[in-house]
Design an enzyme around this catalytic site. Structure first.
Site, PDB file in Angstrom:
ATOM      1  N   ASP A 219       0.850  -1.198   0.000  1.00  0.00           N
ATOM      2  CA  ASP A 219       0.000   0.000   0.000  1.00  0.00           C
ATOM      3  C   ASP A 219       0.885   1.248   0.000  1.00  0.00           C
ATOM      4  O   ASP A 219       1.849   1.325   0.765  1.00  0.00           O
ATOM      5  CB  ASP A 219      -0.901   0.001   1.240  1.00  0.00           C
ATOM      6  CG  ASP A 219      -2.120   0.888   1.061  1.00  0.00           C
ATOM      7  OD1 ASP A 219      -1.977   1.958   0.465  1.00  0.00           O
ATOM      8  OD2 ASP A 219      -3.206   0.512   1.535  1.00  0.00           O
ATOM      9  N   HIS A 221      -0.476   4.496   0.206  1.00  0.00           N
ATOM     10  CA  HIS A 221      -1.250   5.646   0.660  1.00  0.00           C
ATOM     11  C   HIS A 221      -0.842   6.050   2.073  1.00  0.00           C
ATOM     12  O   HIS A 221      -0.778   5.204   2.964  1.00  0.00           O
ATOM     13  CB  HIS A 221      -2.745   5.319   0.633  1.00  0.00           C
ATOM     14  CG  HIS A 221      -3.225   4.944  -0.738  1.00  0.00           C
ATOM     15  ND1 HIS A 221      -3.188   3.651  -1.199  1.00  0.00           N
ATOM     16  CD2 HIS A 221      -3.723   5.700  -1.745  1.00  0.00           C
ATOM     17  CE1 HIS A 221      -3.665   3.615  -2.438  1.00  0.00           C
ATOM     18  NE2 HIS A 221      -3.998   4.847  -2.788  1.00  0.00           N
ATOM     19  N   SER A 272      -4.666  -4.458   2.021  1.00  0.00           N
ATOM     20  CA  SER A 272      -3.968  -4.033   3.237  1.00  0.00           C
ATOM     21  C   SER A 272      -4.585  -4.656   4.484  1.00  0.00           C
ATOM     22  O   SER A 272      -3.902  -4.861   5.495  1.00  0.00           O
ATOM     23  CB  SER A 272      -3.998  -2.507   3.356  1.00  0.00           C
ATOM     24  OG  SER A 272      -3.347  -1.892   2.277  1.00  0.00           O
TER      25      SER A 272
END
Length: 541
Positions: A219, A221, A272
């Site tokens: 991930d 982000h 995630s």
């Protein structure tokens, strides 16, 4: 386009009347009346000449066309008439300069100077709370010379000021953009003092606890995580941020090396969630006893209680957003509150699990075989002809003009990420600006964002790139097969589909994506469109 369309309508359909909405063209400049009124006047000048018949205006706030500031008029008409590719950016820049002058004239009066007569400790606190960086190095130096050491300045007035910021934010009297500005001021003050702390061999600041944050493996982000880090830092917690795409092994290793009091995991995409479960299992296997925080857009209290908490005996807490992080962390690390808080969370999660499993018993599923029997039925032989794409294969898009993308930004989630949430009926953009609680701060944040956008676009700090493809495709059951060309002799990929199986109240089909692609057995040639885009190229700089 409106002006040209009006002209064409009047030439070809002389009996038609045309009405125009003025506020639509200037709404982005709310609060900047000089710019809005100039846009209205210039628009009417050209639209009426083209044949517009009606528009709703505030005549008392409509400047005479010839009396509009010449520089502003050029910028406005460049936008209205689309005369330059950078017209929007130039007008935004002008508007921000005008707004800045207004703010400077209203804030530079006696009240602005009054705080400069306070003690240096109070001046530092004021600068942190208000996000004023103009004098921060000067005041930090004055405090250093009057206090025992540079470190005592950090642990004394600077931390005291940030505690005030944390208290105000926690009580809802400060908003996230203000906290970010406070953190920037704090960073400048500490940067000024660090060399003096290094000289004395003392750089260790006493913190309320050490928090390790990481976006899990797979991930990329980290916006929400970064905000949590800033908020915790403002409350005197030491935050160690490992960044994005962090594998489990590194999270555990770093947590041991820095003696972390709490580990916080973040993620936005669905995979995630599985990685977070893996980290929790590994923390349990390797003997960790410290609390584990879970946060991110796809996370939830239900998933945390059902899928993660059951694999780790130490406290696992889902943190809804940055504003809750300080309360959660403080409760977990406070010797007085810790046991009661952990017991409350444990009992709550047990109730969540019971409700979740009870809901599963109420839900009924059909077998996959039955779902396939009742899939969507399409008579492809009598279906409308399938349009052949203008090209087959991939087509890259390199360095797409950023100025064309700005207008498509959805500002509502932008404000949500910054935790500025208006109340009905002023929840979304642009109505949030009318909200009594967050409206003013939302306008400031929006102005800052527009300034940053103008700089990004004008100086090409980012690149927008993409790739799109039209591919020959057929469905085979629940799957979609993709071929190298329209001869369809070479299969290059298979997309595996999932079919709905939750029992339906009506006689509706159980859908799968493959239902919308012609089956191979029909012989009808169909196509699949795919794309991938990003405007993040260059963000690392």
């Amino acid at each position: 386009n409106f002006i040209q369309a009006t002209r064409i309508i009047k030439e070809t359909l002389p009996g038609v009347r045309v009405s125009g909405g003025l506020s639509n063209i200037s709404f982005a400049f709310r609060g900047m009346n000089a710019v809005r009124e100039a846009m209205h006047s210039a628009f009417l000048f050209h639209a009426i000449k083209a044949g517009m018949d009606m528009g709703i205006v505030n005549a008392g706030a409509l400047p005479i066309y010839d009396e509009i500031d010449k520089e502003l008029l050029v910028l406005v008409e460049d936008c209205l008439l689309n005369r330059r590719s950078d017209a929007t950016e130039r007008l935004l820049s002008y508007a921000q300069e005008v707004q800045g002058q207004i703010h400077s004239t209203t804030s530079a009066g006696p009240q602005h100077q009054d705080w400069r007569s306070l003690t240096v400790e109070k001046r530092l606190e004021h600068a942190l709370v208000k996000g004023i960086s103009d004098y921060i190095e000067q005041d930090a130096e004055e405090a250093r010379q009057s206090m025992p050491s540079a470190l005592s300045v950090v642990e004394g007035p600077l931390m005291a000021g940030m505690n005030v910021v944390g208290d105000l934010f926690g009580s809802g009297k400060m908003f996230l953009p203000q906290v970010i500005k406070s953190a920037r001021v704090m960073k400048r003050a500490v940067a000024w003092l660090v060399p003096y702390m290094t000289e004395n061999g003392s750089t260790t600041v006493t913190h309320n606890g050490t928090i390790l944050l990481a976006t899990v493996k797979g991930d990329v982000h980290d916006i929400g995580k970064n905000i949590v880090g800033v908020v915790l830092g403002c409350n005197n917690f030491k935050v160690v941020d490992l960044g994005v795409m962090v594998p489990c092994e590194r999270i555990l290793q770093e947590a041991k090396e820095i003696h972390a009091d709490i580990v916080g995991l973040s993620g936005l995409i669905t995979p995630s969630l599985g990685e977070m479960v893996h980290v929790a299992k590994e923390m349990e296997r390797t003997g960790f006893k410290i609390p584990l925080l879970i946060g991110g857009a796809t996370t939830s209290r239900i998933h945390t209680a059902v899928k993660i908490d059951t694999h780790y005996k130490a406290p696992v807490v889902h943190v809804l957003d940055a504003s809750r992080s300080v309360t959660v962390v403080s409760s977990l690390l406070n010797p007085t509150d810790r046991e009661d808080y952990m017991e409350d969370v444990s009992m709550t999660y047990e109730e969540v699990r019971e409700d979740y499993y009870a809901s599963l018993q109420e839900r009924k599923f059909v077998s996959l075989a039955d779902a396939r029997k009742h899939s969507l039925r399409v008579d492809w032989k009598f279906h409308a002809p399938i349009t052949v794409p203008s090209f087959l294969g991939t087509k890259p898009i390199d360095d797409y003009p950023l100025s064309r993308l700005v207008q498509f930004i959805d500002w509502t989630p932008f404000f949500a990420i910054w935790q500025l949430r208006g109340k009905y009926p002023n929840r979304g953009y642009p109505k949030i600006f009318k909200d009594k609680t967050v409206g003013e701060e939302a306008q400031k944040l929006y102005a800052d964002a527009q300034k940053m956008l103008a700089d990004i676009v004008a100086n090409k700090r980012l690149k927008a790139r993409g790739v799109l493809a039209f591919l020959p495709a057929w469905s085979v059951g629940d799957d979609i097969e993709v071929y190298s060309d329209d001869d369809r002799t070479e299969k290059v990929a298979t997309f595996h589909g999932l079919r709905q199986q939750l029992q339906k109240e009506r006689d509706d089909p159980f859908l799968c994506l493959s239902d919308f692609i012609a089956p191979k057995s029909s012989g009808v040639k169909d196509y699949l469109g795919v794309f991938a885009v990003s405007c993040g190229f260059g963000v690392e700089r």
